[in-house]
Design an enzyme around this catalytic site. Sequence first.
Site, mmCIF file in Angstrom:
data_model
loop_
_atom_site.group_PDB
_atom_site.id
_atom_site.type_symbol
_atom_site.label_atom_id
_atom_site.label_comp_id
_atom_site.label_asym_id
_atom_site.label_seq_id
_atom_site.Cartn_x
_atom_site.Cartn_y
_atom_site.Cartn_z
ATOM 1 N N ILE A 1 79.042 -16.974 42.748
ATOM 2 C CA ILE A 1 78.405 -18.050 43.525
ATOM 3 C C ILE A 1 77.868 -17.463 44.839
ATOM 4 O O ILE A 1 78.620 -16.816 45.567
ATOM 5 C CB ILE A 1 79.409 -19.184 43.846
ATOM 6 C CG1 ILE A 1 80.033 -19.714 42.557
ATOM 7 C CG2 ILE A 1 78.733 -20.307 44.624
ATOM 8 C CD1 ILE A 1 81.164 -20.717 42.784
ATOM 9 N N GLY B 1 89.787 -9.952 32.602
ATOM 10 C CA GLY B 1 89.344 -9.202 33.785
ATOM 11 C C GLY B 1 89.226 -10.047 35.045
ATOM 12 O O GLY B 1 88.635 -9.610 36.029
ATOM 13 N N ASP C 1 95.047 -13.886 47.472
ATOM 14 C CA ASP C 1 93.601 -13.707 47.262
ATOM 15 C C ASP C 1 92.819 -14.833 47.947
ATOM 16 O O ASP C 1 91.800 -14.581 48.610
ATOM 17 C CB ASP C 1 93.340 -13.690 45.749
ATOM 18 C CG ASP C 1 91.873 -13.562 45.400
ATOM 19 O OD1 ASP C 1 91.341 -12.441 45.498
ATOM 20 O OD2 ASP C 1 91.248 -14.591 45.041
ATOM 21 N N LYS D 1 90.131 -14.733 51.143
ATOM 22 C CA LYS D 1 88.797 -15.341 51.088
ATOM 23 C C LYS D 1 88.621 -16.353 52.232
ATOM 24 O O LYS D 1 87.545 -16.450 52.832
ATOM 25 C CB LYS D 1 88.595 -16.003 49.720
ATOM 26 C CG LYS D 1 88.464 -14.969 48.593
ATOM 27 C CD LYS D 1 88.613 -15.576 47.207
ATOM 28 C CE LYS D 1 88.369 -14.525 46.122
ATOM 29 N NZ LYS D 1 88.739 -14.976 44.769
HETATM 30 P P1 NAP Z 1 89.641 -2.839 38.251
HETATM 31 O O1 NAP Z 1 89.149 -3.337 36.966
HETATM 32 O O2 NAP Z 1 91.100 -2.573 38.418
HETATM 33 O O3 NAP Z 1 88.833 -1.484 38.595
HETATM 34 C C1 NAP Z 1 89.146 -0.671 39.695
HETATM 35 C C2 NAP Z 1 88.363 0.611 39.559
HETATM 36 O O4 NAP Z 1 88.557 1.390 40.737
HETATM 37 C C3 NAP Z 1 88.777 1.472 38.371
HETATM 38 O O5 NAP Z 1 87.647 2.042 37.775
HETATM 39 C C4 NAP Z 1 89.642 2.562 39.003
HETATM 40 O O6 NAP Z 1 89.583 3.799 38.336
HETATM 41 C C5 NAP Z 1 88.992 2.709 40.359
HETATM 42 N N1 NAP Z 1 89.928 3.197 41.358
HETATM 43 C C6 NAP Z 1 91.075 2.623 41.768
HETATM 44 N N2 NAP Z 1 91.663 3.384 42.704
HETATM 45 C C7 NAP Z 1 90.866 4.448 42.893
HETATM 46 C C8 NAP Z 1 90.926 5.596 43.730
HETATM 47 N N3 NAP Z 1 91.953 5.794 44.567
HETATM 48 N N4 NAP Z 1 89.917 6.491 43.677
HETATM 49 C C9 NAP Z 1 88.876 6.306 42.833
HETATM 50 N N5 NAP Z 1 88.751 5.232 42.021
HETATM 51 C C10 NAP Z 1 89.755 4.324 42.045
HETATM 52 O O7 NAP Z 1 89.245 -3.808 39.441
HETATM 53 P P2 NAP Z 1 88.068 -4.905 39.438
HETATM 54 O O8 NAP Z 1 88.572 -6.157 38.786
HETATM 55 O O9 NAP Z 1 86.809 -4.312 38.988
HETATM 56 O O10 NAP Z 1 88.004 -5.267 41.006
HETATM 57 C C11 NAP Z 1 87.397 -4.400 41.922
HETATM 58 C C12 NAP Z 1 87.208 -5.109 43.250
HETATM 59 O O11 NAP Z 1 86.387 -6.260 43.059
HETATM 60 C C13 NAP Z 1 88.496 -5.635 43.896
HETATM 61 O O12 NAP Z 1 88.366 -5.562 45.303
HETATM 62 C C14 NAP Z 1 88.531 -7.101 43.466
HETATM 63 O O13 NAP Z 1 89.262 -7.921 44.346
HETATM 64 C C15 NAP Z 1 87.053 -7.419 43.544
HETATM 65 N N6 NAP Z 1 86.637 -8.560 42.710
HETATM 66 C C16 NAP Z 1 86.996 -8.592 41.402
HETATM 67 C C17 NAP Z 1 86.539 -9.644 40.614
HETATM 68 C C18 NAP Z 1 86.899 -9.735 39.158
HETATM 69 O O14 NAP Z 1 86.568 -10.749 38.531
HETATM 70 N N7 NAP Z 1 87.554 -8.757 38.586
HETATM 71 C C19 NAP Z 1 85.739 -10.654 41.182
HETATM 72 C C20 NAP Z 1 85.392 -10.561 42.544
HETATM 73 C C21 NAP Z 1 85.843 -9.514 43.309
HETATM 74 P P3 NAP Z 1 90.100 3.974 36.814
HETATM 75 O O15 NAP Z 1 89.106 3.203 35.981
HETATM 76 O O16 NAP Z 1 90.064 5.419 36.579
HETATM 77 O O17 NAP Z 1 91.461 3.354 36.793
HETATM 78 N N1 HSE Z 2 91.147 -12.268 41.062
HETATM 79 C C1 HSE Z 2 90.073 -12.996 41.642
HETATM 80 C C2 HSE Z 2 90.035 -14.384 41.049
HETATM 81 C C3 HSE Z 2 88.769 -12.286 41.383
HETATM 82 O O1 HSE Z 2 90.695 -14.610 40.032
HETATM 83 O O2 HSE Z 2 89.356 -15.242 41.602
HETATM 84 C C4 HSE Z 2 87.608 -12.957 42.072
HETATM 85 O O3 HSE Z 2 87.694 -12.814 43.456
#
Ligand code: NAP
Ligand code: HSE
Length: 430
Positions: free
Chosen positions: A126, A177, A191, A195
């Site tokens: 959003i 995810g 979380d 926000k």
């Molecule tokens: P995720 O699936 O756990 O992916 C994290 C990635 O970062 C992985 O590729 C991991 O490597 C890499 N990583 C972690 N520690 C590292 C390090 N020390 N050095 C280098 N790479 C590293 O997390 P995600 O869900 O994509 O979320 C990422 C960010 O987006 C977070 O801040 C989260 O709050 C935010 N976010 C997520 C969502 C959602 O729906 N998931 C929505 C909004 C915001 P490996 O693959 O090798 O483990």
């Molecule tokens: N873990 C967070 C959620 C990702 O479920 O809303 C989006 O910020």
Amino acid sequence: MARVVLGMLGLGTVGSGVVKLLAQHKHLQLKKIAVRDLAKERTTTTTCPITTDVNEIIDDPEIEVLVEVMGGEEPALTYIKRALEKRKHVVTANKEVLAKHGPSLFALAREKGVTIFFEASVAGGIPLISTIQRGLGANQFKAVTGILNGTTNFILSNMEERGLSYETALAEAQALGFAEADPSADVDGHDVAYKLSILAALSFQRFVKPTDIYRQGIREITPEDLALAKEFGYRIKLVGTARSTTNGKETSTEEKSLAVRVHPTLVPLSHPLAAVSGSNNCILVTGDAVGEIIMVGPGAGSLPTASAVVGDIINLESALKLPDFASYFQPSITSQWSNTASSDDWVSPYFLRLSVADTPGVIGTIGTIFGNHKISIQSIIQRGVKDGRATIVILTHDVREGDMNAALTNLKECPFLDSVASAIRIYKAG
Ligand code: NAP
Ligand code: HSE
């Protein structure tokens, strides 16, 4: 069109979505991606080199923009700071880092003449941040409130609609995810607190420390609570609110008081928040000029979040052509932390579920205790009498939170009370 060279930290849920979307934007060149574990099996195919050495990105002078989608406080904070020091722009989805270190990071970006874009950090797909920052820039904000966490909304919806257990619904959210690496960040409300801290900074120009935000998660919400709430015409949602408590009075920025809180809330079935299911988010923004606007959409997930990240990169690319782009895109965020109003002064109706002995005088005693604390009962029923025990469900009129807490303390001293099984606030607009 100008070419922007990017380096990305993270190739998980969000990073994979970014890679997919960038394939449609050839002028945005992703030069390198850093991950934690090179041996990990990945479903995303990319020709972009992948490394475990973050320095290859941060120290590369050709990379202008650091896309940080690795998450967590450290080492993400250090990497973002180092990138800003090297005058790279940062696009991040990391609400934890921004909420905990926003004032110093934005100050550093200002000092170095670069920007931080963070649309994906709140409400996933959003476009809430840009709406508050630019679209609603003419307004004094009164409140920002809503469902800001996809995982917990997915869990509550699926417990209610599909009868899933809390554990099964959480496992599904993790598989899809939506959940944070440590799901406690979602289910315990951290979380949403992060926000809200970001939203308070944007809407009220005041950063609130996440630890100063009243926070209660969804772990204790039971199927019984969900069913009883429905019977009374409500649905339980995890609602976050940042609200000015000056009631329209003219005050200086220093005097402005903010109520910032996140907790489960009974929302009337007729309210827009009640209709939001699954991982969707819904935010009500109230400004003095616009009135109330509502934004609904995917709050988490790979492509919705990547939509916000890549949108930021595209906006940044356009902005880079402006002569004074950095100041134009710097949010007006102070470097000051501000306090929040006491949670005792929050006023709302309550839903209570009490487990009691089924003996004479129980309801009379409850009424007397509530009366002593200025609490007026709107509705009371007794249910499930078995083996001399019963459940009493009470809906109150508006109560000051401090008064409710005092009444519950008195109630817990009564010999007939087994437990206050639930005490959940009921939504109150304002
Ligand atoms: P995720 O699936 O756990 O992916 C994290 C990635 O970062 C992985 O590729 C991991 O490597 C890499 N990583 C972690 N520690 C590292 C390090 N020390 N050095 C280098 N790479 C590293 O997390 P995600 O869900 O994509 O979320 C990422 C960010 O987006 C977070 O801040 C989260 O709050 C935010 N976010 C997520 C969502 C959602 O729906 N998931 C929505 C909004 C915001 P490996 O693959 O090798 O483990
Ligand atoms: N873990 C967070 C959620 C990702 O479920 O809303 C989006 O910020």
